[in-house]
Design an enzyme around this catalytic site. Structure first.
Site, mmCIF file in Angstrom:
data_model
loop_
_atom_site.group_PDB
_atom_site.id
_atom_site.type_symbol
_atom_site.label_atom_id
_atom_site.label_comp_id
_atom_site.label_asym_id
_atom_site.label_seq_id
_atom_site.Cartn_x
_atom_site.Cartn_y
_atom_site.Cartn_z
ATOM 1 N N LYS A 171 9.516 6.382 -24.068
ATOM 2 C CA LYS A 171 9.489 5.342 -23.041
ATOM 3 C C LYS A 171 8.645 4.163 -23.516
ATOM 4 C CE LYS A 171 8.549 4.963 -18.038
ATOM 5 N NZ LYS A 171 8.159 5.758 -16.849
ATOM 6 N N SER A 246 10.874 5.581 -12.968
ATOM 7 C CA SER A 246 10.884 4.413 -13.838
ATOM 8 C C SER A 246 11.329 4.724 -15.254
ATOM 9 C CB SER A 246 9.484 3.804 -13.871
ATOM 10 O OG SER A 246 8.545 4.730 -14.418
ATOM 11 N N SER A 270 8.785 9.837 -11.776
ATOM 12 C CA SER A 270 9.531 9.007 -12.725
ATOM 13 C C SER A 270 10.108 9.749 -13.923
ATOM 14 C CB SER A 270 8.658 7.853 -13.214
ATOM 15 O OG SER A 270 8.494 6.902 -12.187
#
Length: 547
Positions: A171, A246, A270
């Protein structure tokens, strides 16, 4: 509170926002105030005021709670033996859509090469990412160089473990030396680090091939993939729907076959939300299990880091590499790391699974499709010898409110310098959400941590009755593209508690949108969580397949 009382409280909070942002030197406008109201961000402040009023002022705040060895179950072994995670299910999958464990076994025998796999991953990204927008940065040259090195090492019988030579992604809030780490923002669009995050270090040490950094919502502060700067990430199963947030890019990239595994962060869900709506496995370990050194912060006391994979066995293998003490991160505890793969096949006979019945919201737990898929997954556990125990947890509603309040206040603390100097460089959603923190009172953060401590103490007693808890992962399939909706309803309470939690796919809606089952367990007991998840995966209703 009555509707009239709520309105009076909201007026007080709006005035508090104006006063506090003025004192902080942040140049907000009336449109920003209205945006906070319209998006519902101040509604959580209203709900928090009611909880704070009922919380005794003499409680020890939660941030003083110990998270060390005292609460940890004994580890069966200090570390996993080499090769323990390479066992693979006997199912056949499409080429390029194997699990990490399956492809690791072929890499070790030389049946396939790391360079070949990496080139396949890069080709898949080139083919699909224009539609899915799952990568912020593709590192083709670096990945191929790492793959060639892995190939030489494996050929020389220097095998580092199940990630050696396997293409993965991280990420884009994790620092990687020599690359930009944007955290989904305009503000960090040029931030190049000269160091790696701890998780990136561990992936490199394990021989993983990092092919790129994945898209995310701005500063990780949305349960949807909405991003004002880089755009949303469509769901690989139905591109009119969202990949959630996210860690949206990580979820989409793993589900679509671009990489075999990816890292996500989880502050309110997330990891589990994108995994749930994309039909993959997502594991949030116990708070403090994985170092967050080198990760851009959303909330210091709620952030977690963990794996997103195509199978439970893959999640266990990745957690084995990520877990462990790190003196650079005060949150990373010195708790023994068990062999996560050793007990995956132990089954669930005799385990008591708490099945959520009432969550304190007064609303249905989910759509008919989501609940039917969840119950079908629970039936797999029962068929394999687990006892299902219905359980009411009305405290979940207060935990949701507290989780949102703590995120807001810690995020505002982290971002205040840029709110003051670069307010217009935040997208509307992020700007309005983080500014809502200025509606909380001066004692709110400590009050929130006191209430959190009281709830944690009360809910720890649940494990006298059950060994694991289960809920749907989300109350529905993926929302429409860019819509955060109520995605965190079942995930955020376990961030507030810090307990380990996993999502496993258990079905699809009529629109082919995946549905997930969530399991949560005692702190530090990821072994039992993974064990039960493996049974749901092996004997549950997920039809499998590729988007």
């Amino acid at each position: 509170m009555s509707a009239g009382q709520d309105e009076q409280v909201l007026e007080k909070i709006v005035e508090r926002v104006r006063t506090n942002v003025r004192a902080a030197g942040i140049p907000i406008t009336d449109d920003d105030i209205q945006g906070m109201i319209d998006k519902g961000f101040l509604a959580n402040v209203v709900a928090f005021e009611a909880i704070a009023a009922q919380t005794p002022t003499d409680l020890i705040p939660d941030y003083l709670k110990g998270w060390g060895e005292d609460g940890a179950p004994p580890a069966p072994t200090a570390a996993a033996p080499a090769g323990s995670a390479e066992r693979a299910p006997a199912t056949e999958r499409e080429p390029g859509y194997e699990t990490l464990a399956e492809v690791a076994a072929r890499l070790r025998t030389g049946e396939v090469s790391p360079v070949e796999l990496t080139q396949q991953a890069l080709d898949r990204i080139a083919e699909r990412d224009g539609e899915l927008n799952s990568f912020q940065l593709v590192l083709a040259d670096e990945a191929l160089a790492a793959a060639r090195e892995a190939e030489r090492e494996i050929a020389a019988d220097n095998w580092r473990g199940p990630l050696h030579g396997v293409p993965v992604a991280v990420k884009d809030l994790l620092a990687m030396k020599g690359t930009v780490t944007t955290a989904g923002s305009k503000i960090l669009a040029d931030w190049v680090t000269d160091f790696d995050a701890a998780a990136v270090e561990r992936l490199r040490e394990a021989g993983a091939v990092i092919v790129g950094k994945t898209r995310m919502s701005e500063f990780a502060y949305s349960p949807g993939s909405n991003n004002a700067h880089y755009g949303p990430t469509p769901n690989p199963w139905n591109r009119e729907h969202d990949s959630a947030g996210s860690s949206s890019g990580s979820g989409a990239a793993v589900a679509d076959g671009m990489v075999y595994g990816a890292l996500g962060s989880d502050t309110g869900g997330s990891i589990r939300m994108p995994a749930g709506v994309c039909g993959i496995v997502g594991l949030k370990p116990t708070f403090g299990r994985v170092s967050l050194h080198g990760a851009v912060t959303l909330s210091w006391s709620l952030d977690h880091l963990g794996p997103m994979t195509r199978s439970v066995r893959d999640a266990a293998a990745m957690l084995q590499i990520l877990a462990g003490h790190d003196p650079r991160d005060l949150r990373a505890r010195a708790v023994p790391v068990p062999d996560y793969s050793a007990q995956l096949d132990a089954g669930v006979a005799g385990l008591r699974i708490g099945v959520l019945r009432e969550d304190g919201s007064g609303m249905p737990l989910g759509t008919d499709e989501a609940l039917a898929a969840w119950r079908a997954g629970l039936a797999a556990l029962e068929r394999n010898g687990a006892e299902l125990v219905e359980i009411d947890i009305p405290e979940m509603q207060a935990l949701r409110v507290l989780n949102s309040a703590i995120i807001a206040m810690e995020a505002a603390t982290y971002h205040e310098p840029n709110l003051r100097e670069r307010l217009d460089d935040f997208g509307d959603f992020m700007r309005h959400r983080v500014l809502s923190a200025y509606g909380y009172g001066p004692l709110a953060l400590v009050k929130a941590q006191q209430a959190r401590a009281a709830l944690r103490r009360r809910l720890d007693a649940i494990f006298e009755r059950v060994d694991l808890l289960s809920t749907p992962t989300l109350p529905y399939g993926a929302p429409r593209l860019g819509d955060p909706s109520r995605n965190t309803v079942f995930t955020s309470p376990f961030n507030a508690l810090g307990w380990p939690a996993i999502t496993v796919p258990v079905g699809r809606t009529a629109e082919r949108l995946p549905l997930g089952l969530q399991l949560a367990g005692r702190p530090w007991d990821e072994v039992t969580v993974l064990r039960a998840a493996a049974v749901v995966e092996a004997d549950g209703p997920w039809p499998g397949g590729k988007p």
